[in-house]
Design an enzyme around this catalytic site. Sequence first.
Site, PDB file in Angstrom:
ATOM      1  N   ARG A  82      44.841  45.232  36.955  1.00  0.00           N
ATOM      2  CA  ARG A  82      44.846  44.133  37.932  1.00  0.00           C
ATOM      3  C   ARG A  82      44.940  44.579  39.388  1.00  0.00           C
ATOM      4  NH1 ARG A  82      48.563  39.351  35.631  1.00  0.00           N
ATOM      5  NH2 ARG A  82      47.062  38.028  36.677  1.00  0.00           N
ATOM      6  N   ARG A 133      59.092  31.909  33.609  1.00  0.00           N
ATOM      7  CA  ARG A 133      58.241  32.059  34.798  1.00  0.00           C
ATOM      8  C   ARG A 133      57.198  30.943  34.861  1.00  0.00           C
ATOM      9  NH1 ARG A 133      55.018  37.049  34.588  1.00  0.00           N
ATOM     10  NH2 ARG A 133      54.121  35.911  36.305  1.00  0.00           N
ATOM     11  N   LYS A 176      51.819  25.869  37.864  1.00  0.00           N
ATOM     12  CA  LYS A 176      52.356  27.075  38.510  1.00  0.00           C
ATOM     13  C   LYS A 176      51.297  27.721  39.393  1.00  0.00           C
ATOM     14  CE  LYS A 176      52.424  31.187  36.200  1.00  0.00           C
ATOM     15  NZ  LYS A 176      51.813  32.241  37.009  1.00  0.00           N
ATOM     16  N   ASN A 177      50.088  27.867  38.835  1.00  0.00           N
ATOM     17  CA  ASN A 177      49.066  28.632  39.553  1.00  0.00           C
ATOM     18  C   ASN A 177      48.464  27.880  40.737  1.00  0.00           C
ATOM     19  OD1 ASN A 177      49.508  30.723  37.854  1.00  0.00           O
ATOM     20  ND2 ASN A 177      47.573  30.583  36.740  1.00  0.00           N
TER      21      ASN A 177
HETATM   22  C1  UD1 Z   1      45.000  34.314  38.168  1.00  0.00           C
HETATM   23  C2  UD1 Z   1      46.100  33.538  37.504  1.00  0.00           C
HETATM   24  C3  UD1 Z   1      46.311  34.054  36.087  1.00  0.00           C
HETATM   25  C4  UD1 Z   1      44.999  34.043  35.304  1.00  0.00           C
HETATM   26  C5  UD1 Z   1      43.889  34.748  36.090  1.00  0.00           C
HETATM   27  C6  UD1 Z   1      42.514  34.616  35.444  1.00  0.00           C
HETATM   28  C7  UD1 Z   1      47.502  32.925  39.367  1.00  0.00           C
HETATM   29  C8  UD1 Z   1      48.798  33.084  40.083  1.00  0.00           C
HETATM   30  N1  UD1 Z   1      47.308  33.686  38.279  1.00  0.00           N
HETATM   31  O1  UD1 Z   1      45.429  35.661  38.241  1.00  0.00           O
HETATM   32  O2  UD1 Z   1      47.263  33.205  35.435  1.00  0.00           O
HETATM   33  O3  UD1 Z   1      45.174  34.719  34.079  1.00  0.00           O
HETATM   34  O4  UD1 Z   1      43.795  34.204  37.417  1.00  0.00           O
HETATM   35  O5  UD1 Z   1      42.185  33.281  35.294  1.00  0.00           O
HETATM   36  O6  UD1 Z   1      46.690  32.095  39.730  1.00  0.00           O
HETATM   37  N2  UD1 Z   1      40.323  41.949  39.885  1.00  0.00           N
HETATM   38  C9  UD1 Z   1      39.880  43.093  40.527  1.00  0.00           C
HETATM   39  N3  UD1 Z   1      40.107  43.218  41.872  1.00  0.00           N
HETATM   40  C10 UD1 Z   1      40.753  42.270  42.587  1.00  0.00           C
HETATM   41  C11 UD1 Z   1      41.188  41.101  41.949  1.00  0.00           C
HETATM   42  C12 UD1 Z   1      40.951  40.975  40.589  1.00  0.00           C
HETATM   43  O7  UD1 Z   1      39.311  43.980  39.897  1.00  0.00           O
HETATM   44  O8  UD1 Z   1      40.934  42.450  43.808  1.00  0.00           O
HETATM   45  C13 UD1 Z   1      40.087  41.780  38.439  1.00  0.00           C
HETATM   46  C14 UD1 Z   1      41.383  41.705  37.647  1.00  0.00           C
HETATM   47  O9  UD1 Z   1      41.878  42.977  37.333  1.00  0.00           O
HETATM   48  C15 UD1 Z   1      40.936  40.923  36.431  1.00  0.00           C
HETATM   49  C16 UD1 Z   1      39.888  39.956  37.007  1.00  0.00           C
HETATM   50  O10 UD1 Z   1      39.467  40.530  38.245  1.00  0.00           O
HETATM   51  O11 UD1 Z   1      40.318  41.770  35.504  1.00  0.00           O
HETATM   52  C17 UD1 Z   1      40.375  38.551  37.250  1.00  0.00           C
HETATM   53  O12 UD1 Z   1      41.579  38.611  37.983  1.00  0.00           O
HETATM   54  P1  UD1 Z   1      42.064  37.450  38.946  1.00  0.00           P
HETATM   55  O13 UD1 Z   1      41.221  36.234  38.785  1.00  0.00           O
HETATM   56  O14 UD1 Z   1      42.200  38.016  40.317  1.00  0.00           O
HETATM   57  O15 UD1 Z   1      43.496  37.145  38.375  1.00  0.00           O
HETATM   58  P2  UD1 Z   1      44.704  36.675  39.233  1.00  0.00           P
HETATM   59  O16 UD1 Z   1      44.204  35.914  40.413  1.00  0.00           O
HETATM   60  O17 UD1 Z   1      45.658  37.775  39.434  1.00  0.00           O
END
Ligand code: UD1
Length: 423
Positions: free
Chosen positions: A122, A403, A22-23
């Site tokens: 997030r 999902r 999915k990811n």
């Molecule tokens: C992706 C995955 C999700 C997985 C996560 C961590 C997808 C579609 N989803 O989610 O399944 O659990 O990686 O491996 O690929 N953060 C910030 N600012 C930002 C972006 C992130 O503070 O702009 C923080 C988030 O709140 C979180 C951490 O960084 O605490 C990691 O988040 P992130 O790696 O971005 O998760 P996703 O990409 O949403």
Amino acid sequence: MDKLVIQGGVPLNGEVRISGAKNAALPILCAGLLTAEPLALGNVPDLHDVATMLKLLAHMGIKIERHAAGELTLGADDIHTCEAPYDMVKTMRASILVLGPLLARFGHARVSLPGGCAIGSRPVDLHIKGLQAMGAEIRIEHGYIEAKASKLKGARIFMDLVTVTGTENLMMAAALADGVTVLENAAKEPEVVDLAECLIKMGAKIEGVGTDVITVTGVPHLHAAQHDVVCDRIEAGTYLVAAAMTGGKVKLNNARAELLDAVIDKLRESGAKIEHDKTIITVESRGVLQGPGALKSVSIRTAPHPAFPTDMQAQFMALNTVADAVATVTETIFENRFMHVQEMQRLGANIEVEGNTAIVRGREFLEGATVMATDLRASASLVLAALVARGETVIERIYHLDRGYEHIEDKLGKLGAKVQRIK
Ligand code: UD1
């Protein structure tokens, strides 16, 4: 709303084919926005999130030709809106992945701030800061990100947290920017690597994928390509834990063990026997259904790849609820990812939460009850707990599972589990 009814107590045996990730599929579908030429994709999983993304892309004007199961071609030669509306994206945080491609190719985008799993605040500040560093003008208005840039320019971007979708969004934007972009402290997840491999087939110039410094040299256009989505390491990991818990022997086809080092290490530590070759993983375990003491408690701490994945944390919590001693489960990525704890307690689990650590004392058995799925991986962990619980467990609100897990009740059913979907 659909429910799953599970009769616990059956060891799993047999073979299961692991689906496309999915990811990886979600960002790769968004990469279709980067070129007017066709992007042909294979191994695309049949999941609710994929359908949501395709609906969003179709709304923008992408043409979708479906071929055999898992195969489709995207055509983005006639995009008529660069807006991703709230109603279409509220259920899926990954919809933010259209932002980079739209801005890079069309110079503007209007994307609703995302929703998705309720596992913490997030934010998307790092996506926005990165695009601003590349020269974009960005405002947040009425719940929408409004972004403009006549032409994005290469930049050095340091991300103070490792973000998976942030890295992907910026890598896609940089592929069509003027000049060189260097992404520092980039995510190394296999899904980031798979997206990069697809972009490279489309003509992008990307170096350093799979390391924490990714260098992208922008090109004026990307072109047609064919790409098969990498297998889903989290789905594979979930079936490995299921088999380790219930006992039996399960063979995963279309799975890659090298993407699951941290998970396989921990499963071996818990007592499961795991073997693999290039595309097959086999797990064999005595399982907790044979009596106490079959599984050792294993402590885990989540962190960015290649460390233990946060998307497997809930499943290992389930394993520890029926293991032989005490384990700690520490979540360092998301601040609110213990929502499965209360539901597992309804099944009799002994779990105490202190800050971002859960202390799990293994019990001899769990007991079936009615529980509610709260997010995608939490739902999976409840399925695992239900498979070893005594009696019947009813899992409500399983749309979260749909999902991210392709045909889960069919796959588990083929392995012998007694799982029924009630519409
Ligand atoms: C992706 C995955 C999700 C997985 C996560 C961590 C997808 C579609 N989803 O989610 O399944 O659990 O990686 O491996 O690929 N953060 C910030 N600012 C930002 C972006 C992130 O503070 O702009 C923080 C988030 O709140 C979180 C951490 O960084 O605490 C990691 O988040 P992130 O790696 O971005 O998760 P996703 O990409 O949403």
